[in-house]
Motif scaffolding. Structure first.
Motif, PDB file in Angstrom:
ATOM      1  N   LYS A   1       0.839  -1.212   0.000  1.00 36.40           N
ATOM      2  CA  LYS A   1       0.000   0.000   0.000  1.00 36.40           C
ATOM      3  C   LYS A   1       0.870   1.257   0.000  1.00 36.40           C
ATOM      4  CE  LYS A   1      -4.315  -1.357   0.275  1.00 36.40           C
ATOM      5  NZ  LYS A   1      -5.617  -0.856  -0.031  1.00 36.40           N
TER       6      LYS A   1
ATOM      7  N   PHE B   1       3.539   1.696  -1.542  1.00 41.24           N
ATOM      8  CA  PHE B   1       4.356   1.733  -2.739  1.00 41.24           C
ATOM      9  C   PHE B   1       4.172   3.038  -3.514  1.00 41.24           C
ATOM     10  CE2 PHE B   1       4.474   1.018  -7.303  1.00 41.24           C
ATOM     11  CZ  PHE B   1       5.755   0.574  -7.460  1.00 41.24           C
TER      12      PHE B   1
ATOM     13  N   LEU C   1      -0.070   3.774 -15.390  1.00 41.71           N
ATOM     14  CA  LEU C   1       0.264   4.281 -14.061  1.00 41.71           C
ATOM     15  C   LEU C   1      -0.809   3.907 -13.051  1.00 41.71           C
ATOM     16  CD1 LEU C   1       1.587   7.831 -14.954  1.00 41.71           C
ATOM     17  CD2 LEU C   1       2.896   5.916 -14.070  1.00 41.71           C
ATOM     18  N   ARG C   2      -2.072   3.963 -13.491  1.00 48.95           N
ATOM     19  CA  ARG C   2      -3.181   3.641 -12.608  1.00 48.95           C
ATOM     20  C   ARG C   2      -3.137   2.166 -12.191  1.00 48.95           C
ATOM     21  NH1 ARG C   2      -6.123   1.371 -10.133  1.00 48.95           N
ATOM     22  NH2 ARG C   2      -8.343   1.054 -10.218  1.00 48.95           N
ATOM     23  N   PHE C   3      -2.747   1.281 -13.125  1.00 48.54           N
ATOM     24  CA  PHE C   3      -2.863  -0.148 -12.843  1.00 48.54           C
ATOM     25  C   PHE C   3      -1.592  -0.801 -12.303  1.00 48.54           C
ATOM     26  CE2 PHE C   3      -6.848   0.332 -14.956  1.00 48.54           C
ATOM     27  CZ  PHE C   3      -7.643  -0.549 -14.252  1.00 48.54           C
TER      28      PHE C   3
ATOM     29  N   PRO D   1       0.082  -0.312  -9.459  1.00 48.43           N
ATOM     30  CA  PRO D   1      -0.078  -0.806  -8.078  1.00 48.43           C
ATOM     31  C   PRO D   1      -1.096  -1.940  -7.966  1.00 48.43           C
ATOM     32  CG  PRO D   1      -0.795   1.482  -8.267  1.00 48.43           C
ATOM     33  CD  PRO D   1      -0.232   1.106  -9.581  1.00 48.43           C
ATOM     34  N   THR D   2      -2.179  -1.857  -8.742  1.00 46.67           N
ATOM     35  CA  THR D   2      -3.209  -2.900  -8.696  1.00 46.67           C
ATOM     36  C   THR D   2      -2.623  -4.237  -9.105  1.00 46.67           C
ATOM     37  OG1 THR D   2      -4.766  -1.212  -9.389  1.00 46.67           O
ATOM     38  CG2 THR D   2      -5.536  -3.470  -9.495  1.00 46.67           C
TER      39      THR D   2
ATOM     40  N   ARG E   1      -9.108  -7.677 -17.044  1.00 47.15           N
ATOM     41  CA  ARG E   1      -9.222  -6.299 -16.569  1.00 47.15           C
ATOM     42  C   ARG E   1      -9.307  -5.324 -17.741  1.00 47.15           C
ATOM     43  NH1 ARG E   1      -8.107  -5.456 -11.257  1.00 47.15           N
ATOM     44  NH2 ARG E   1      -6.910  -7.088 -10.262  1.00 47.15           N
TER      45      ARG E   1
ATOM     46  N   ASN F   1     -11.651  -2.255 -11.897  1.00 47.69           N
ATOM     47  CA  ASN F   1     -11.573  -2.244 -13.356  1.00 47.69           C
ATOM     48  C   ASN F   1     -12.449  -1.191 -14.009  1.00 47.69           C
ATOM     49  OD1 ASN F   1      -9.923  -4.311 -12.865  1.00 47.69           O
ATOM     50  ND2 ASN F   1     -11.232  -5.897 -13.717  1.00 47.69           N
TER      51      ASN F   1
ATOM     52  N   THR G   1      -5.354   8.269 -12.033  1.00 43.05           N
ATOM     53  CA  THR G   1      -4.551   7.966 -10.857  1.00 43.05           C
ATOM     54  C   THR G   1      -4.925   8.840  -9.656  1.00 43.05           C
ATOM     55  OG1 THR G   1      -2.922   9.436 -11.813  1.00 43.05           O
ATOM     56  CG2 THR G   1      -2.522   7.104 -12.056  1.00 43.05           C
TER      57      THR G   1
END
Lengths: 280, 291
Positions: free
Chosen positions: A2, A4, A169-171, A173-174, A219, B104, B109
């Protein structure tokens, strides 16, 4: 996981942090150009000093900045050594400093090695301070999209690239979180990732990579549907919540860089004219 | 409110294209109307066709080979092959959809930028864009998290951000496709309260697809699908009296309703509409007093 954080962004409150990301991209490019313009001892000294001045301005601890330099230490050492042995002073009356067997080391070679070191150091510190340390990846993406927008006229998909960057960038960490989950799940089933030969360990990663890919594709599919439902239809006619605006500090920053380049060019010319120390 | 239904479905049949191009039927001769402002729950077991129905409403189905019948959304035939791009966008703007997996469906961000994604696509200019984002975040109670990163939020919070992202497009109808299925009980409650608030306070038509009976109990109207066919349609109270039919469709009554019905078989006079634990407790108390 978390906690990160990606890239090297180092939150602090400095002028460099507050500058418009576009201005910082321009400054970073100009700084690299400046480092290549340096020709003699004086301009290199100025370049060296400027790198440390930038660190002071950015309010980022020296220790943190030097960490990224450490990663390049091998390349730096290699180029420096190469220069020391390869440079031959062809000037009249030049006597090698050290001479044995086929190796001749000239003072000029030492200077060259030092110049190259300073140049690499300045480029790493300069781009780091203007870009990665003081700018969040997302601001950087915005800046690049904005700066490259003219290319859209010649059908370069600038918006699409920026969108891909944002989603990546959004994914990150996921997907990292998911990797950990899959690893735990496989460990619980008796998988062993830490012992055995390299080949065996590489093979042990397959049961992680396959589910990870399968899930990433799922995803991607779901995200595409969700984006369509939110009326996404490419960059055309899109507005933006965050509008980048230049402030006085951005123009001042760029002015400083121009002055800096001017100073380096002046030192180069003066150096050549009066034969100051060594010239590249 | 107009007399004309907001969503009008007539004799709708749909089948996926299976192997050897054979149709795999999912929806069979479905007809129903949904009026503006209603809070409808569509119940059904896995494979009952409820998700396909939702996707048809929002035009996110690629293959119309085996589609028959009509779906009119606000008078527009959404299955017509000559819909223009503008009409499609307009439709998706009016009928927003929230999906099952909160991860999803978030694109940006930063929370507020994700909420802005829909209106940005619609080309909403500043300062209205900013107002919409702030308002949407306030509606779902996530204003304090405007500058957070989505991956640091809980499932319920992510789902509320996803809802805000749809609200910011100012839709007239929202479809929730199993939007609480992946959440923990706290997250589910947060999301359900948000959905109810949207319906009651903002007047948004809500179509919630689920297999949780407790969620159905809170709606104005429950539609039960089984094997692609309409099985039951009515208020939660009406639908829950058909416990045998529901059981055959693979659905159980909400716990409290089941308890009440069991008590009646044991000659305890538990009466009235019992869809929530509170109603159940009150009915039992009343029955107790009478004994």
């Amino acid at each position: 996981m978390k906690g990160f954080a990606f890239g090297q962004y180092y939150p602090a409150n400095s002028v460099l942090h507050r500058m418009d990301p576009r201005a910082k991209v321009i400054c970073a490019v100009a700084y690299i150009v400046a480092s290549f313009l340096c020709k003699n001892t004086f301009s290199f000294v100025l370049l060296f000093v400027s790198a440390f001045a930038l660190i002071l301005i950015s309010r980022i601890p020296l220790k943190v900045v030097l960490r990224s330099v450490r990663a390049l230490i091998f390349i730096m050492a290699f180029t420096a050594v190469l220069n020391i042995f390869w440079i031959v002073d062809t000037a009249e009356g030049a006597v090698p400093l050290v001479e044995f067997w086929i190796i001749k080391i000239y003072t000029k070679g030492l200077y060259h090695a030092a110049f190259i070191l300073v140049r690499i150091l300045a480029m790493v510190i300069g781009t780091g301070l203007f870009l990665t340390y003081t700018t969040t990846p997302i601001a950087l993406t915005d800046a690049l999209e904005s700066l490259l927008r003219p290319l859209a006229k010649i059908k370069v998909p600038v918006h699409a690239f920026a969108m891909m960057m944002t989603i990546a960038l959004r994914f990150i960490p996921t997907i990292m979180e998911e990797t950990e989950k899959i690893m735990s799940a496989q460990k619980a089933r008796g998988a062993d990732f830490t012992t055995g030969s390299l080949a065996k360990r590489a093979k042990a990663l397959i049961p992680i990579i396959i589910p990870l890919f399968a899930s990433a594709f799922r995803r991607a599919d779901e995200l595409a549907t969700a984006m369509e439902c939110r009326c996404y239809h490419g960059g055309e006619g899109r507005t933006k919540l965050r509008i980048l605006r230049y402030h006085a500090r951005d123009f001042l920053g760029m002015l400083w860089i121009i002055l800096f380049i001017a100073a380096i060019v002046t030192l180069n010319i003066l150096g050549a004219r009066f034969g100051w120390l060594y010239t590249m | 409110m107009e007399n004309k239904p907001f969503i009008h479905v007539q004799n709708l049949s749909y089948a996926y294209v299976g192997e050897d191009d054979r149709p795999i039927p999912v929806l069979k001769d479905l007809s129903l109307d949904i009026r503006e402002g209603e809070y409808v729950v569509i119940l059904g077991h896995n494979g009952s066709g409820k998700s396909t129905f939702a996707k048809l409403l929002n035009l996110v189905i690629d293959d119309y080979t085996y589609a028959e019948g009509t779906i009119l959304v606000d008078g527009v035939d959404v299955m017509s092959p000559d819909l223009t791009d503008e009409e499609v966008l307009d439709l998706r703007k009016n009928v927003g959809m929230v999906f099952q997996n909160p991860d999803n469906q978030l694109v940006a961000t930063v929370v507020e930028e994700d909420v802005a994604f829909g209106p940005e696509n619609l080309g909403i200019p500043q300062p209205e864009l900013r107002q919409r984002v702030d308002q949407a975040l306030a509606t779902v109670g996530m204003s304090a998290y405007a500058h957070h990163e989505p991956h640091r939020l809980s499932g319920g919070q992510k789902q509320r951000v996803a809802i805000a992202g749809i609200i910011a497009m100012k839709p007239r109808c929202m479809i929730f496709d199993e939007s609480t299925a992946m959440l923990d009980p706290v997250g589910r409650r947060e999301v359900l309260e948000t959905i109810e608030k949207l319906n009651r306070e903002e007047g948004i038509t809500v179509i919630s697809i689920t297999h949780y009976m407790d969620e159905a109990a809170r709606a104005d109207r429950v539609i039960v699908l089984s094997d692609g066919k309409l099985l039951l349609d009515g208020t939660p109270g009406e639908v829950f009296t058909h416990s045998d039919t529901l059981r055959k469709a693979g659905l159980d009554l909400p716990q409290c309703t089941a308890v009440a019905q069991y008590l009646i078989t044991k000659d305890l006079p538990v009466h009235g509409e019992i869809n929530t634990p509170e109603q159940c407790a009150e009915a039992i108390l009343n029955a107790w007093k009478k004994m």
